[in-house]
Design a protein around this motif. Structure first.
Motif, PDB file in Angstrom:
ATOM      1  N   VAL A 159      63.365 113.508  95.571  1.00 20.31           N
ATOM      2  CA  VAL A 159      62.454 113.533  96.712  1.00 20.31           C
ATOM      3  C   VAL A 159      61.041 113.761  96.177  1.00 20.31           C
ATOM      4  N   ILE A 160      60.193 112.748  96.344  1.00 21.72           N
ATOM      5  CA  ILE A 160      58.834 112.777  95.830  1.00 21.72           C
ATOM      6  C   ILE A 160      57.878 112.460  96.969  1.00 21.72           C
ATOM      7  N   GLY A 161      56.795 113.208  97.063  1.00 22.73           N
ATOM      8  CA  GLY A 161      55.783 112.969  98.082  1.00 22.73           C
ATOM      9  C   GLY A 161      54.401 113.167  97.508  1.00 22.73           C
ATOM     10  N   GLY A 162      53.509 112.215  97.760  1.00 25.10           N
ATOM     11  CA  GLY A 162      52.161 112.331  97.222  1.00 25.10           C
ATOM     12  C   GLY A 162      52.111 112.397  95.714  1.00 25.10           C
ATOM     13  N   GLY A 163      53.083 111.797  95.056  1.00 27.79           N
ATOM     14  CA  GLY A 163      53.140 111.827  93.598  1.00 27.79           C
ATOM     15  C   GLY A 163      53.714 113.108  93.029  1.00 27.79           C
ATOM     16  N   HIS A 164      54.195 114.012  93.876  1.00 31.03           N
ATOM     17  CA  HIS A 164      54.732 115.292  93.433  1.00 31.03           C
ATOM     18  C   HIS A 164      56.241 115.352  93.678  1.00 31.03           C
ATOM     19  N   TYR A 165      56.935 116.006  92.747  1.00 36.44           N
ATOM     20  CA  TYR A 165      58.383 116.172  92.861  1.00 36.44           C
ATOM     21  C   TYR A 165      58.687 117.465  93.612  1.00 36.44           C
ATOM     22  N   TYR A 166      59.495 117.375  94.686  1.00 40.47           N
ATOM     23  CA  TYR A 166      59.806 118.546  95.502  1.00 40.47           C
ATOM     24  C   TYR A 166      61.258 119.002  95.384  1.00 40.47           C
ATOM     25  N   GLY A 167      62.136 118.114  95.012  1.00 38.95           N
ATOM     26  CA  GLY A 167      63.540 118.481  94.922  1.00 38.95           C
ATOM     27  C   GLY A 167      64.401 117.229  94.899  1.00 38.95           C
ATOM     28  N   ARG A 168      65.659 117.390  95.232  1.00 37.35           N
ATOM     29  CA  ARG A 168      66.567 116.244  95.200  1.00 37.35           C
ATOM     30  C   ARG A 168      67.722 116.464  96.157  1.00 37.35           C
ATOM     31  N   PHE A 169      68.204 115.372  96.700  1.00 45.94           N
ATOM     32  CA  PHE A 169      69.454 115.390  97.434  1.00 45.94           C
ATOM     33  C   PHE A 169      70.572 115.183  96.415  1.00 45.94           C
ATOM     34  N   LEU A 170      71.568 116.009  96.467  1.00 43.69           N
ATOM     35  CA  LEU A 170      72.726 115.883  95.588  1.00 43.69           C
ATOM     36  C   LEU A 170      73.863 115.266  96.394  1.00 43.69           C
ATOM     37  N   LEU A 171      74.160 114.032  96.076  1.00 42.55           N
ATOM     38  CA  LEU A 171      75.134 113.236  96.816  1.00 42.55           C
ATOM     39  C   LEU A 171      76.526 113.463  96.247  1.00 42.55           C
ATOM     40  N   ASP A 172      77.465 113.770  97.108  1.00 45.84           N
ATOM     41  CA  ASP A 172      78.858 113.998  96.694  1.00 45.84           C
ATOM     42  C   ASP A 172      79.709 112.872  97.281  1.00 45.84           C
ATOM     43  N   PRO A 173      79.898 111.777  96.541  1.00 43.87           N
ATOM     44  CA  PRO A 173      80.562 110.602  97.100  1.00 43.87           C
ATOM     45  C   PRO A 173      82.081 110.674  97.016  1.00 43.87           C
ATOM     46  N   LEU A 174      82.708 109.866  97.821  1.00 41.62           N
ATOM     47  CA  LEU A 174      84.136 109.623  97.690  1.00 41.62           C
ATOM     48  C   LEU A 174      84.366 108.678  96.513  1.00 41.62           C
ATOM     49  N   PRO A 175      85.576 108.644  95.946  1.00 43.02           N
ATOM     50  CA  PRO A 175      85.849 107.753  94.799  1.00 43.02           C
ATOM     51  C   PRO A 175      86.017 106.302  95.244  1.00 43.02           C
ATOM     52  N   VAL A 176      84.918 105.691  95.650  1.00 39.43           N
ATOM     53  CA  VAL A 176      84.922 104.312  96.151  1.00 39.43           C
ATOM     54  C   VAL A 176      83.753 103.559  95.520  1.00 39.43           C
ATOM     55  N   PRO A 177      83.733 102.225  95.613  1.00 34.15           N
ATOM     56  CA  PRO A 177      82.581 101.474  95.115  1.00 34.15           C
ATOM     57  C   PRO A 177      81.293 101.873  95.833  1.00 34.15           C
ATOM     58  N   LEU A 178      80.173 101.569  95.201  1.00 36.56           N
ATOM     59  CA  LEU A 178      78.887 101.845  95.813  1.00 36.56           C
ATOM     60  C   LEU A 178      78.750 101.096  97.138  1.00 36.56           C
ATOM     61  N   PRO A 179      78.070 101.683  98.118  1.00 39.54           N
ATOM     62  CA  PRO A 179      77.828 100.971  99.371  1.00 39.54           C
ATOM     63  C   PRO A 179      76.890  99.794  99.138  1.00 39.54           C
ATOM     64  N   PRO A 180      76.716  98.913 100.116  1.00 35.42           N
ATOM     65  CA  PRO A 180      75.833  97.754  99.939  1.00 35.42           C
ATOM     66  C   PRO A 180      74.423  98.164  99.527  1.00 35.42           C
TER      67      PRO A 180
END
Length: 249
Positions: A201-222
Motif C-alpha cells: 500500500v503506497i500513497g504519495g510515493g510513500h510506503y504505509y503497509g501491506r495487505f497480507l493475502l491468505d489464498p486458498l490452494p487454487v490458481p490465480l484469479p483472472p
C-alpha cells in the motif's frame, strides 16, 4: 476449481442426454411432424445446453441432436441411416445451425458475465472512493478494501500490516503478476504460492503497509480481478497519505 469442473461435467452430460430425451419425446409425433419442425425443436435443446455450458458442451449437443434426429426421426427408424435426400439436408443443416447457434449462445452468456463482473469491480472502486470523499477515517477505508479483497480474489483471509517490509514474501505487483524477488532469483507464479502474498500500500510515493493475502490452494484469479485489487490498494494508500499518517521511506 472443483465446482467449475463439476459444472463442466454436468454440462457435457446434459449435452449428451438432453437432445436424446427431446428426440424420444418427439417419437410419437414423428409421422405427423415434418423433419424441419423436428429439427427446430432439437435446435432449441442445443441452445438450452449451450446457454448453461461451455463451447465444447454446445458442440457436443449439436452432434448429439443430429445423431438422434437421424436415429429416431428419419426413416428407416432406429438406424443411423437416412434414405431421403431432404432428410439428409435437414440433418446437415441441424448440425450446422446447432453448432453456430450454440457458439453464439455461449458467447452471449460470457459477455453478460463480463458485464456483471465489470459492474462489481466498478462498485468496489466507487465504494472506496465514497468512503474517502465522506471523510471517513483511513482505517475505515483500509478495512473496506480488506473485505473487498477477500471476495474479489477468493481468499481464505486477509489482514493489513502497517509499516513493515519483513519476510520476503511473494508480492502481487502493479501489473497483476505475482512475483518473488530475491537476490539472484526471480520467480513468477501461475498459481497462488504457499503461505501469504503481500499487496503493498503506497500513497504519495510513500510506503504505509501491506495487505497480507491468505489464498486458498487454487490458481490465480483472472488478471482483471488482480488489477482491480491493485487499484483498491492504491486507493487505501491515497487515503492513508491524505490523513498524513506516518510512513516508511
Amino acid at each position: 476449481m472443483s465446482g467449475y469442473r463439476l459444472h463442466d461435467a454436468a454440462a457435457l452430460l446434459a449435452a449428451l442426454v438432453a437432445p436424446l430425451l427431446v428426440a424420444l419425446a418427439l417419437v410419437p409425433f414423428r409421422t405427423d411432424l415434418s423433419a424441419t419442425n423436428a429439427a427446430l425443436v432439437l435446435v432449441v435443446a442445443v441452445v438450452a445446453v449451450a446457454a448453461i455450458g461451455t463451447r465444447t458442451a454446445g458442440a457436443v449437443a449439436a452432434l448429439s441432436a443430429a445423431a438422434w434426429f437421424d436415429f429416431f426421426l428419419t426413416e428407416p427408424y432406429q438406424r443411423f441411416v437416412i434414405t431421403d435426400r431432404g432428410d439428409v439436408e435437414t440433418a446437415v443443416l441441424l448440425l450446422l445451425v446447432g453448432l453456430i447457434v450454440s457458439q453464439l449462445a455461449v458467447r452471449a452468456r460470457r459477455l453478460q458475465a463480463t458485464v456483471v463482473t465489470d459492474a462489481a469491480h466498478l462498485s468496489s472502486l466507487q465504494g472506496t472512493a465514497r468512503l474517502a470523499e465522506d471523510g471517513r477515517s483511513p482505517e475505515a477505508v483500509v478495512e473496506y478494501v480488506r473485505r473487498e479483497l477477500v471476495g474479489l480474489l477468493g481468499l481464505r483471509g486477509c489482514r493489513f500490516e502497517y509499516g513493515t517490509l519483513m519476510g520476503g514474501l511473494p508480492r502481487l505487483e502493479h501489473d497483476g503478476g505475482v512475483w518473488l524477488r530475491r537476490p539472484g532469483r526471480i520467480t513468477e507464479y501461475g498459481d497462488w504460492p504457499d503461505g501469504e502474498t503481500e499487496l503493498r500500500v503506497i500513497g504519495g510515493g510513500h510506503y504505509y503497509g501491506r495487505f497480507l493475502l491468505d489464498p486458498l490452494p487454487v490458481p490465480l484469479p483472472p488478471e482483471q480481478d488482480r488489477l482491480v485489487a491493485v487499484a483498491l490498494a492504491a486507493q487505501a494508500g491515497s487515503a492513508l497519505d491524505t490523513a498524513g499518517l506516518a510512513h516508511l521511506g
